[in-house]
Design a protein around this motif. Sequence first.
Motif, PDB file in Angstrom:
ATOM      1  N   PRO A 162      -8.611   3.757  -4.387  1.00 25.72           N
ATOM      2  CA  PRO A 162      -7.983   2.714  -3.213  1.00 25.72           C
ATOM      3  C   PRO A 162      -7.105   1.668  -4.051  1.00 25.72           C
ATOM      4  O   PRO A 162      -7.804   1.130  -5.027  1.00 25.72           O
ATOM      5  CB  PRO A 162      -9.258   2.286  -2.462  1.00 25.72           C
ATOM      6  CG  PRO A 162     -10.322   3.364  -2.775  1.00 25.72           C
ATOM      7  CD  PRO A 162     -10.093   4.063  -4.056  1.00 25.72           C
ATOM      8  N   SER A 163      -5.791   1.891  -3.685  1.00 26.73           N
ATOM      9  CA  SER A 163      -4.945   0.962  -4.582  1.00 26.73           C
ATOM     10  C   SER A 163      -4.013   0.156  -3.782  1.00 26.73           C
ATOM     11  O   SER A 163      -3.495   0.261  -2.804  1.00 26.73           O
ATOM     12  CB  SER A 163      -4.173   1.964  -5.342  1.00 26.73           C
ATOM     13  OG  SER A 163      -5.027   2.491  -6.155  1.00 26.73           O
ATOM     14  N   GLY A 184      -2.719   9.693  -4.230  1.00 27.23           N
ATOM     15  CA  GLY A 184      -2.873   8.305  -3.450  1.00 27.23           C
ATOM     16  C   GLY A 184      -3.058   8.342  -2.139  1.00 27.23           C
ATOM     17  O   GLY A 184      -3.780   7.573  -1.438  1.00 27.23           O
ATOM     18  N   ALA A 219       0.852  -1.190   0.010  1.00 24.44           N
ATOM     19  CA  ALA A 219      -0.038  -0.044   0.005  1.00 24.44           C
ATOM     20  C   ALA A 219       0.951   1.162   0.192  1.00 24.44           C
ATOM     21  O   ALA A 219       2.363   1.148   0.429  1.00 24.44           O
ATOM     22  CB  ALA A 219      -1.145   0.021   1.230  1.00 24.44           C
ATOM     23  N   ASN A 233      -6.545   2.588   1.315  1.00 26.91           N
ATOM     24  CA  ASN A 233      -5.648   1.559   0.892  1.00 26.91           C
ATOM     25  C   ASN A 233      -5.145   0.353   1.703  1.00 26.91           C
ATOM     26  O   ASN A 233      -4.735  -0.690   1.279  1.00 26.91           O
ATOM     27  CB  ASN A 233      -4.370   2.534   0.361  1.00 26.91           C
ATOM     28  CG  ASN A 233      -4.814   3.680  -0.431  1.00 26.91           C
ATOM     29  OD1 ASN A 233      -5.595   3.616  -1.391  1.00 26.91           O
ATOM     30  ND2 ASN A 233      -3.869   4.640  -0.314  1.00 26.91           N
ATOM     31  N   LEU A 283       0.587   3.517  -7.348  1.00 29.90           N
ATOM     32  CA  LEU A 283      -0.134   3.761  -6.098  1.00 29.90           C
ATOM     33  C   LEU A 283      -0.108   5.102  -5.739  1.00 29.90           C
ATOM     34  O   LEU A 283      -0.963   5.810  -5.302  1.00 29.90           O
ATOM     35  CB  LEU A 283       0.851   2.942  -4.986  1.00 29.90           C
ATOM     36  CG  LEU A 283       0.928   1.377  -5.050  1.00 29.90           C
ATOM     37  CD1 LEU A 283       1.757   0.919  -3.723  1.00 29.90           C
ATOM     38  CD2 LEU A 283      -0.548   0.793  -5.262  1.00 29.90           C
TER      39      LEU A 283
END
Length: 342
Positions: free
Chosen positions: A281-282, A235, A211, A242, A275
Amino acid sequence: MPLIRIFLFFLFLGSSFLKAEPWHLVQFGKSQYVPLEDFCRFYHFSTPDYYPSQPIHLSNGINSLDFLPNTSFVYIDGVKHWLSFPIVERLGQIWISRTDLCCLFEPLLRPGMIPTDRLYRGVVIDPGHGGSDKGAVSRKGTEKNYALDTARRLAALLKARGIPVVMTRNKDVFVSLDERIRMASHYPDYIFVSIHYNQAYGGGHGLETYALSPRGSPSTNSRRLYLTDYSPSPGNRTDSLNILLAHDIHSQIIRLHPYDSDMDRGLKRARFKVLRENSLPSVLVEGGFLSNSIESSLVDHESYRQKLAEAIARGILTFFNQVNPQKKKALQKSFASDGSEL
């Protein structure tokens, strides 16, 4: 070192979702910390007896934490997490950094308190590498092909449950990182899952999930802070989501190896571009080391890639259930290796 004790009303780091509560904030070096006693009180853990340099176990009947002070990782409900800053022993007490408090512990211990302004309903699946970029290589295959195959399997599983899916690539072509991010930006109510396989010279073993590093904290694999690490990035707007998504996926994929605890290399932090620059959300999943003969022999088999896809899908469904409680009935079914429902 001067000791600064301040009563906070938990608006630091933008975490207004933490209710007003008196906390004791202390500065150690460039990082700020709160005492374990305050942490235990807030999250209803019993305060443990303090024995210097001894492992600590916390439980509140719902969650468990296990850690050794002055180290950089913690087990949360049995899942290994690398901390942004070590849990430290100072002044006869144990201290937790406020970065980890707000960007790790709070989202995982109280996921229902994560503020979100949208209903997440789909997944952008990102098979790593492609085309001229082979990625990691095993004796029998390449990361680009294994990642694409795993992504297709994941897409099929999610579509079967009515979850919309977008692939950043669906064939063996090169797609730039900027293009992957651009594609994701067209789906603001989706999440982003990037699939990779690992490689290391001189060793390497296990599963990792990444994350984005919180603003002002180092990446796990470097442990050094750079000036650019303090800059805001798109991000970081979804830091809480995340880490929750990463935890839900990682807790599932490590179950593929219940008898090998070393396979859990942990949930790590990094500033990979997909990211850092991604507004969804990654997460990025590393499904094993192709440079490891034992792991590569697993990844070479379709059955293992299918199991990995099923585990990732279970994590995604868990995430959707947590952030979209009104969709629980539609998403509560899980997956078995034979395709049947659990």
